[in-house]
Design an enzyme around this catalytic site. Structure first.
Site, PDB file in Angstrom:
ATOM      1  N   HIS A   1       2.774  -7.879 -10.788  1.00  0.00           N
ATOM      2  CA  HIS A   1       3.805  -8.518  -9.736  1.00  0.00           C
ATOM      3  C   HIS A   1       4.426  -9.549 -10.253  1.00  0.00           C
ATOM      4  CE1 HIS A   1       2.124  -6.638  -6.175  1.00  0.00           C
ATOM      5  NE2 HIS A   1       1.094  -6.640  -6.738  1.00  0.00           N
TER       6      HIS A   1
ATOM      7  N   CYS B   1       4.454  -2.523  -8.636  1.00  0.00           N
ATOM      8  CA  CYS B   1       3.041  -1.963  -8.074  1.00  0.00           C
ATOM      9  C   CYS B   1       3.243  -0.804  -7.101  1.00  0.00           C
ATOM     10  CB  CYS B   1       2.315  -3.324  -7.692  1.00  0.00           C
ATOM     11  SG  CYS B   1       0.546  -3.224  -7.755  1.00  0.00           S
TER      12      CYS B   1
ATOM     13  N   GLU C   1       0.799  -1.088  -0.074  1.00  0.00           N
ATOM     14  CA  GLU C   1      -0.049  -0.039  -0.170  1.00  0.00           C
ATOM     15  C   GLU C   1       0.913   1.115   0.112  1.00  0.00           C
ATOM     16  OE1 GLU C   1      -3.217   2.404   0.030  1.00  0.00           O
ATOM     17  OE2 GLU C   1      -1.871   2.596   1.346  1.00  0.00           O
ATOM     18  N   SER C   2       0.947   2.044  -1.146  1.00  0.00           N
ATOM     19  CA  SER C   2       1.834   3.104  -1.314  1.00  0.00           C
ATOM     20  C   SER C   2       1.896   3.964  -0.292  1.00  0.00           C
ATOM     21  CB  SER C   2       1.993   3.589  -2.747  1.00  0.00           C
ATOM     22  OG  SER C   2       0.603   3.979  -3.187  1.00  0.00           O
TER      23      SER C   2
ATOM     24  N   GLU D   1       6.714 -11.236  -9.045  1.00  0.00           N
ATOM     25  CA  GLU D   1       7.352 -11.869  -7.721  1.00  0.00           C
ATOM     26  C   GLU D   1       6.297 -12.782  -7.454  1.00  0.00           C
ATOM     27  OE1 GLU D   1       6.091  -8.983  -7.563  1.00  0.00           O
ATOM     28  OE2 GLU D   1       5.152  -8.900  -5.793  1.00  0.00           O
TER      29      GLU D   1
HETATM   30  N1  GLN Z   1      -3.264  -0.265  -4.580  1.00  0.00           N
HETATM   31  C1  GLN Z   1      -2.082   0.019  -4.154  1.00  0.00           C
HETATM   32  C2  GLN Z   1      -1.505   1.232  -3.984  1.00  0.00           C
HETATM   33  O1  GLN Z   1      -2.207   2.275  -4.680  1.00  0.00           O
HETATM   34  C3  GLN Z   1      -0.969  -1.003  -4.869  1.00  0.00           C
HETATM   35  C4  GLN Z   1      -1.574  -2.397  -4.765  1.00  0.00           C
HETATM   36  C5  GLN Z   1      -0.407  -3.378  -4.921  1.00  0.00           C
HETATM   37  O2  GLN Z   1       0.837  -2.852  -4.586  1.00  0.00           O
HETATM   38  N2  GLN Z   1      -0.623  -4.416  -5.204  1.00  0.00           N
HETATM   39  O3  GLN Z   1      -0.731   1.718  -3.261  1.00  0.00           O
END
Ligand code: GLN
Length: 190
Positions: A172, A82, A51-52, A174
């Protein structure tokens, strides 16, 4: 060769497993001390999914944001997947504050909406070939600067790109069994 993996939150263990399979040593970076202790012998850095906004807050709380930014600007190879991609973007379309802001891309978070939030695809990645791609509420790269090389496109959207020492994917790698993108990053780290 030793690769640092940001381990504040999110899918960092999966990256460790990919590097294990490639026979590459990795080190979890949980705080500023971890980074400072290992910085001089790191060949590269991975910023995982997660989650950024949370990761951005933790990077600030741990005083890691500026040292990491400086290391990247000084040429440390970095691979953001991501949420890691979002951390590297100079601009986020929702007008929220950018984080490391080293890569000349504009990103839109959660760009696939609720219905298509998570999906699987296969597409060509420049310099690698056709690879599997697992998307989980991923961002899209809505525009890139002139020094950014677009590596992959899915549904007319940019999903992988590189600018000098910075590699990003909105999916992803990974979470698949395909090691080629990690191998590609290892070649950037040599
Ligand atoms: N939805 C997440 C974000 O906005 C990113 C999702 C993920 O890393 N799989 O930070």
């Amino acid at each position: 060769m030793k690769i640092g993996i940001l381990a504040l939150q999110g899918a960092f263990v999966e990256h460790e497993k990919m590097l294990d399979q490639l026979g590459v040593e990795s080190i979890e970076l949980r705080n500023l001390e971890d980074f400072q202790q290992h910085q001089s012998d790191l060949s590269g850095l991975i910023l995982p999914g997660g989650e950024s906004t949370t990761m951005g807050k933790l990077l600030r709380d741990q005083q890691m944001l500026i040292p990491l930014r400086e290391a990247i600007l000084n040429g440390l190879p970095v691979f953001g997947t991501c949420a890691g991609l979002i951390l590297l973007a100079k601009q986020i379309t929702s007008k929220e504050e950018s984080h490391l802001a080293t890569m000349d891309i504009v990103v839109e978070r959660n760009a696939y909406g609720r219905q298509l939030g998570s999906f699987y695809s296969e597409a060509d990645c420049k310099g690698i070939g056709k690879i599997p791609m697992t998307f989980i509420r991923g961002p899209i790269i809505s525009s890139v600067g002139e020094d950014v090389d677009v590596l992959a496109i899915v549904n007319d959207q940019i999903v992988a790109a590189q600018e000098k020492n910075m590699l990003v994917t909105s999916f992803h790698p990974e979470l698949t069994n395909d090691l080629r993108l990690h191998q590609y990053f290892m070649n950037m780290c040599k």
